[in-house]
Design an enzyme around this catalytic site. Structure first.
Site, PDB file in Angstrom:
ATOM      1  N   LYS A 115       9.063  12.415  30.424  1.00  0.00           N
ATOM      2  CA  LYS A 115       8.055  13.198  31.150  1.00  0.00           C
ATOM      3  C   LYS A 115       7.706  12.520  32.469  1.00  0.00           C
ATOM      4  O   LYS A 115       7.632  11.293  32.551  1.00  0.00           O
ATOM      5  CB  LYS A 115       6.778  13.338  30.312  1.00  0.00           C
ATOM      6  CG  LYS A 115       6.967  14.107  29.018  1.00  0.00           C
ATOM      7  CD  LYS A 115       5.672  14.172  28.219  1.00  0.00           C
ATOM      8  CE  LYS A 115       5.855  14.931  26.906  1.00  0.00           C
ATOM      9  NZ  LYS A 115       4.611  14.957  26.109  1.00  0.00           N
ATOM     10  N   TYR A 167       3.606  18.574  34.767  1.00  0.00           N
ATOM     11  CA  TYR A 167       4.583  17.552  34.396  1.00  0.00           C
ATOM     12  C   TYR A 167       5.945  18.158  34.080  1.00  0.00           C
ATOM     13  O   TYR A 167       6.066  19.271  33.591  1.00  0.00           O
ATOM     14  CB  TYR A 167       4.092  16.687  33.240  1.00  0.00           C
ATOM     15  CG  TYR A 167       3.731  17.379  31.954  1.00  0.00           C
ATOM     16  CD1 TYR A 167       4.618  17.409  30.877  1.00  0.00           C
ATOM     17  CD2 TYR A 167       2.478  17.969  31.794  1.00  0.00           C
ATOM     18  CE1 TYR A 167       4.281  18.017  29.687  1.00  0.00           C
ATOM     19  CE2 TYR A 167       2.126  18.571  30.610  1.00  0.00           C
ATOM     20  CZ  TYR A 167       3.034  18.599  29.551  1.00  0.00           C
ATOM     21  OH  TYR A 167       2.680  19.218  28.378  1.00  0.00           O
ATOM     22  N   HIS A 210       1.166  12.759  22.105  1.00  0.00           N
ATOM     23  CA  HIS A 210       2.234  13.684  21.755  1.00  0.00           C
ATOM     24  C   HIS A 210       3.613  13.109  22.053  1.00  0.00           C
ATOM     25  O   HIS A 210       3.775  12.266  22.932  1.00  0.00           O
ATOM     26  CB  HIS A 210       2.075  14.987  22.548  1.00  0.00           C
ATOM     27  CG  HIS A 210       0.788  15.693  22.312  1.00  0.00           C
ATOM     28  ND1 HIS A 210       0.194  16.500  23.260  1.00  0.00           N
ATOM     29  CD2 HIS A 210      -0.035  15.735  21.233  1.00  0.00           C
ATOM     30  CE1 HIS A 210      -0.935  17.004  22.786  1.00  0.00           C
ATOM     31  NE2 HIS A 210      -1.100  16.537  21.553  1.00  0.00           N
ATOM     32  N   ASP A 212      -4.876  17.883  17.365  1.00  0.00           N
ATOM     33  CA  ASP A 212      -5.015  16.486  17.775  1.00  0.00           C
ATOM     34  C   ASP A 212      -6.089  15.753  16.987  1.00  0.00           C
ATOM     35  O   ASP A 212      -6.057  14.522  16.882  1.00  0.00           O
ATOM     36  CB  ASP A 212      -5.320  16.403  19.272  1.00  0.00           C
ATOM     37  CG  ASP A 212      -4.107  16.720  20.128  1.00  0.00           C
ATOM     38  OD1 ASP A 212      -2.984  16.732  19.582  1.00  0.00           O
ATOM     39  OD2 ASP A 212      -4.276  16.959  21.338  1.00  0.00           O
TER      40      ASP A 212
END
Length: 204
Positions: free
Chosen positions: A81, A141, A71, A180
């Protein structure tokens, strides 16, 4: 390279620190347990991480070998991130998708677990994904921008041109979201991310 850290970059290809960084915070323990700083703005700035985090995400994946990725968010809503696993174990991966990068399509990965406390910093210009290595894993995250559906993007987790070793047992098919399972291949992706002069390097 540690057994838990893997990459597709030939040794000696790069000589400078990687834009993707594996961070190993120090735990201070005694008979009660331990304490750790997982983020400190001044300490992170000293290693070149100067973004401002504005959103925290937390995911639970119940079955082992649940795979989330790959992603990213496109400009102008790209996301840096900072990823950690707070329950269980995951194999966390970053793929270079910066146009013109000499390491375009290369990847690095590391095992993050509640036990080792390691974190992976993935800057803008890299696709991110992880697979759980045991049942009931929680991942937390930080992101430098909020979720922007119009900028949401992805690359196929099993793109043969990238060739990620996801640490899956032979014959195992990962648990995937419907999205996905049908992400495009890297060859079909016209990257909007510029190369900043720092090639991807093996994790230090």
């Amino acid at each position: 390279m540690l057994e838990a850290e893997r990459a597709s970059i030939p040794p000696g290809m790069t000589s400078q620190p990687s834009p993707v960084q594996l961070i190993r915070p120090t735990r201070h323990g005694d008979s009660r347990g331990w304490f750790v700083e997982v983020y400190n703005r001044e300490a992170f700035a000293k290693i070149g991480i100067t973004c401002t985090f504005v959103q925290d995400n937390h995911s639970l994946s119940v079955p082992a070998y649940t795979l989330r990725g790959l992603h990213f968010q496109t400009p102008s809503r790209g996301q840096d991130k900072l990823v950690r696993c707070i329950r269980g174990r995951i194999f966390d991966v970053a793929v270079d998708i910066r146009k013109g990068s000499p390491t375009f399509g290369h990847w690095v990965g590391a095992e993050l677990s509640a036990e080792n406390g390691h974190q992976l910093f993935i800057p803008i210009g890299f696709a991110h994904g992880f697979v759980t290595l045991e049942d009931t894993c929680e991942v937390s995250y930080k992101c430098s921008d909020t979720y922007a559906p119009a900028n949401d993007g992805g690359i196929r987790w099993d793109d043969p041109a990238i060739g990620i070793d996801w640490q899956l047992p032979a014959g195992t098919t990962p648990e995937l979201s419907a999205k996905d399972a049908v992400q495009p291949l890297l060859a079909d992706f016209d990257s909007p991310f510029p190369y900043d002069g720092r090639p991807l390097a093996p994790l230090a």
